[in-house]
Design a protein around this motif. Structure first.
Motif, PDB file in Angstrom:
ATOM      1  N   SER A  19       0.820  -1.212   0.000  1.00 55.11           N
ATOM      2  CA  SER A  19       0.000   0.000   0.000  1.00 55.11           C
ATOM      3  C   SER A  19       0.849   1.254   0.000  1.00 55.11           C
ATOM      4  CB  SER A  19      -0.963   0.004   1.191  1.00 55.11           C
ATOM      5  OG  SER A  19      -0.249   0.095   2.398  1.00 55.11           O
ATOM      6  N   THR A  20       2.107   1.143   0.420  1.00 53.22           N
ATOM      7  CA  THR A  20       2.965   2.327   0.451  1.00 53.22           C
ATOM      8  C   THR A  20       4.011   2.349  -0.657  1.00 53.22           C
ATOM      9  OG1 THR A  20       4.434   1.256   2.048  1.00 53.22           O
ATOM     10  CG2 THR A  20       2.700   2.670   2.924  1.00 53.22           C
ATOM     11  N   GLU A  48     -14.313   5.097  -8.256  1.00 55.15           N
ATOM     12  CA  GLU A  48     -13.353   4.687  -9.282  1.00 55.15           C
ATOM     13  C   GLU A  48     -11.938   4.606  -8.718  1.00 55.15           C
ATOM     14  OE1 GLU A  48     -11.568   6.433 -13.434  1.00 55.15           O
ATOM     15  OE2 GLU A  48     -13.654   6.854 -12.947  1.00 55.15           O
ATOM     16  N   GLU A  49     -11.530   5.605  -7.941  1.00 56.74           N
ATOM     17  CA  GLU A  49     -10.198   5.623  -7.349  1.00 56.74           C
ATOM     18  C   GLU A  49     -10.029   4.480  -6.350  1.00 56.74           C
ATOM     19  OE1 GLU A  49     -12.178   8.209  -7.675  1.00 56.74           O
ATOM     20  OE2 GLU A  49     -11.077   9.743  -8.764  1.00 56.74           O
ATOM     21  N   PHE A  50     -11.067   4.237  -5.552  1.00 58.04           N
ATOM     22  CA  PHE A  50     -11.014   3.161  -4.578  1.00 58.04           C
ATOM     23  C   PHE A  50     -10.912   1.810  -5.279  1.00 58.04           C
ATOM     24  CE2 PHE A  50     -13.042  -0.003  -1.805  1.00 58.04           C
ATOM     25  CZ  PHE A  50     -12.213   0.097  -0.704  1.00 58.04           C
ATOM     26  N   ALA A  55      -7.891  -2.977  -6.554  1.00 55.09           N
ATOM     27  CA  ALA A  55      -7.423  -3.924  -7.563  1.00 55.09           C
ATOM     28  C   ALA A  55      -5.903  -4.056  -7.527  1.00 55.09           C
ATOM     29  CB  ALA A  55      -7.888  -3.494  -8.952  1.00 55.09           C
ATOM     30  N   CYS A  56      -5.228  -2.942  -7.353  1.00 58.45           N
ATOM     31  CA  CYS A  56      -3.768  -2.968  -7.261  1.00 58.45           C
ATOM     32  C   CYS A  56      -3.320  -3.786  -6.053  1.00 58.45           C
ATOM     33  CB  CYS A  56      -3.221  -1.544  -7.180  1.00 58.45           C
ATOM     34  SG  CYS A  56      -1.416  -1.491  -7.058  1.00 58.45           S
ATOM     35  N   ARG A  58      -5.000  -6.134  -4.425  1.00 60.34           N
ATOM     36  CA  ARG A  58      -5.326  -7.549  -4.613  1.00 60.34           C
ATOM     37  C   ARG A  58      -4.310  -8.222  -5.533  1.00 60.34           C
ATOM     38  NH1 ARG A  58     -10.354  -5.360  -4.271  1.00 60.34           N
ATOM     39  NH2 ARG A  58     -10.562  -5.083  -6.504  1.00 60.34           N
ATOM     40  N   GLU A  59      -3.941  -7.551  -6.606  1.00 58.16           N
ATOM     41  CA  GLU A  59      -2.964  -8.113  -7.536  1.00 58.16           C
ATOM     42  C   GLU A  59      -1.589  -8.235  -6.870  1.00 58.16           C
ATOM     43  OE1 GLU A  59      -1.509  -9.950 -10.735  1.00 58.16           O
ATOM     44  OE2 GLU A  59      -3.597  -9.418 -10.465  1.00 58.16           O
ATOM     45  N   ALA A  60      -1.194  -7.240  -6.133  1.00 61.15           N
ATOM     46  CA  ALA A  60       0.106  -7.266  -5.468  1.00 61.15           C
ATOM     47  C   ALA A  60       0.172  -8.352  -4.397  1.00 61.15           C
ATOM     48  CB  ALA A  60       0.391  -5.896  -4.848  1.00 61.15           C
ATOM     49  N   MET A  61      -0.921  -8.577  -3.704  1.00 58.92           N
ATOM     50  CA  MET A  61      -0.928  -9.584  -2.637  1.00 58.92           C
ATOM     51  C   MET A  61      -0.928 -11.002  -3.202  1.00 58.92           C
ATOM     52  SD  MET A  61      -0.725  -8.063   0.256  1.00 58.92           S
ATOM     53  CE  MET A  61      -1.256  -9.293   1.436  1.00 58.92           C
ATOM     54  N   LYS A  62      -1.329 -11.171  -4.458  1.00 53.64           N
ATOM     55  CA  LYS A  62      -1.320 -12.489  -5.086  1.00 53.64           C
ATOM     56  C   LYS A  62       0.097 -12.951  -5.406  1.00 53.64           C
ATOM     57  CE  LYS A  62      -4.780 -11.801  -8.248  1.00 53.64           C
ATOM     58  NZ  LYS A  62      -5.440 -12.154  -9.510  1.00 53.64           N
TER      59      LYS A  62
END
Length: 65
Positions: A19-20, A48-50, A55-56, A58-62
């Motif tokens: 997140s950072t 839209e921003e949220f 999405a970012c 969720r993708e990064a945590m995968k």
């Protein structure tokens, strides 16, 4: 107590890192939207921003490190 591997991160720590760093631009856009609309609160003002920030993350945590 030291973890067995210094490279392994807990899910919460991975979320904080992403997140950072990984999703910083999306987080910034969401924060700016919230700041711009906090006096005129309405449903879905920054939807839209949220969604992009979520999405970012969720993708990064995968991804595996």
């Amino acid at each position: 107590m030291q973890p067995s591997s210094t490279t392994s991160l807990t899910p919460l720590r991975r979320l904080a890192v992403h997140s950072t760093t990984t999703c910083a631009s999306q987080a910034s856009a969401y924060g700016k939207c919230i700041l711009a609309t906090y006096t005129d609160t309405r449903k879905d003002a920054c939807k839209e921003e949220f969604a992009k920030f979520g999405a970012c993350l969720r993708e990064a945590m995968k991804r595996k490190w």
